[in-house]
Each structure stands twice: as structure tokens, then as C-alpha cells.
Motif scaffolding. Structure first.
Motif: not given
Length: 117
Positions: A42-51, A56-59, A65-74, A91-95
Motif C-alpha cells: 500500500e502507499r505509505e506516508f513519507v514526509a510532509a511540510i507546510n508551505w 516538516a514531519s517524517y515517517a 535519513r530523509f529531509t523535506m524542504s521547500r522553495d517558495n519562490v520556485k 514509486v515516490y509521489y508528491c501530493a
């Protein structure tokens, strides 16, 4: 629209950085997430971030090991994956979902990550 990139084949212990570019609408008040689905699982959660809050939160399986980040300009979110293991193959999905919402409403097409032992 969400478009992932950056997947590929890597040896165990290696690193990859996934990108997810958002277009067509503003995701300022959205939570962006990464999910993964391995064959037969089944599909599982990996990480999430609020714009806006950039928190960020992680499984548990990827924490440290994993780090999620965001670039508001891009309008792009990233998933830096280090110390990859064969069990990270998927397969990794963005949502995206509205902040405070339950369900992710927008999904990318996915990008394959394969980790060889």
C-alpha cells in the motif's frame, strides 16, 4: 499540477534528491507531502511540510535519513534522501492538501526510486 523528478537507480548507502514542482495554482495554504508505494504494498506516508511554517514531519522509517524542504519562490518542494536502503525502493509521489484538511487532493505522476544492494 504537481510534477516530480529526480528518481533513479542508486546503490545502498547512496543519496538522491527528489523535486516536486507546483504549477497552475498557489499552494501557499497547503501541506505538501511525499508518499511512496512499493510493488505489492500500500502507499505509505513519507514526509510532509507546510508551505508557510516550514516545519516538516517524517515517517519513523525515514527519520534521520530523509529531509523535506521547500522553495517558495520556485514553488518546489524537495526530498533529500540519504543512506538509502533497498527497502526504500518504491514509486515516490508528491501530493498536496489544504492545511487542516484530511485528504490529499492533488497528486503527481510519481517518480521511481530503485536502491540496489
Amino acid at each position: 499540477q504537481l510534477v516530480e523528478s529526480g528518481g533513479g537507480l542508486v546503490q545502498a548507502g547512496g543519496s538522491l534528491r527528489l523535486s516536486c514542482a507546483a504549477s497552475g495554482r498557489a499552494f501557499i495554504n497547503y501541506v505538501m507531502g511525499w508518499f511512496r508505494q512499493a510493488p505489492g504494498q500500500e502507499r505509505e506516508f513519507v514526509a510532509a511540510i507546510n508551505w508557510s511554517r516550514n516545519s516538516a514531519s517524517y515517517a519513523d522509517s525515514v527519520k534521520g535519513r530523509f529531509t523535506m524542504s521547500r522553495d517558495n519562490v520556485k514553488k518546489t518542494v524537495y526530498l533529500q534522501m540519504n543512506s538509502l536502503q533497498p527497502e526504500d525502493t518504491a514509486v515516490y509521489y508528491c501530493a498536496a492538501k489544504i492545511d487542516g484538511g484530511i485528504n490529499y487532493s492533488y497528486w503527481g505522476q510519481g517518480t521511481q526510486v530503485t536502491v540496489s544492494s
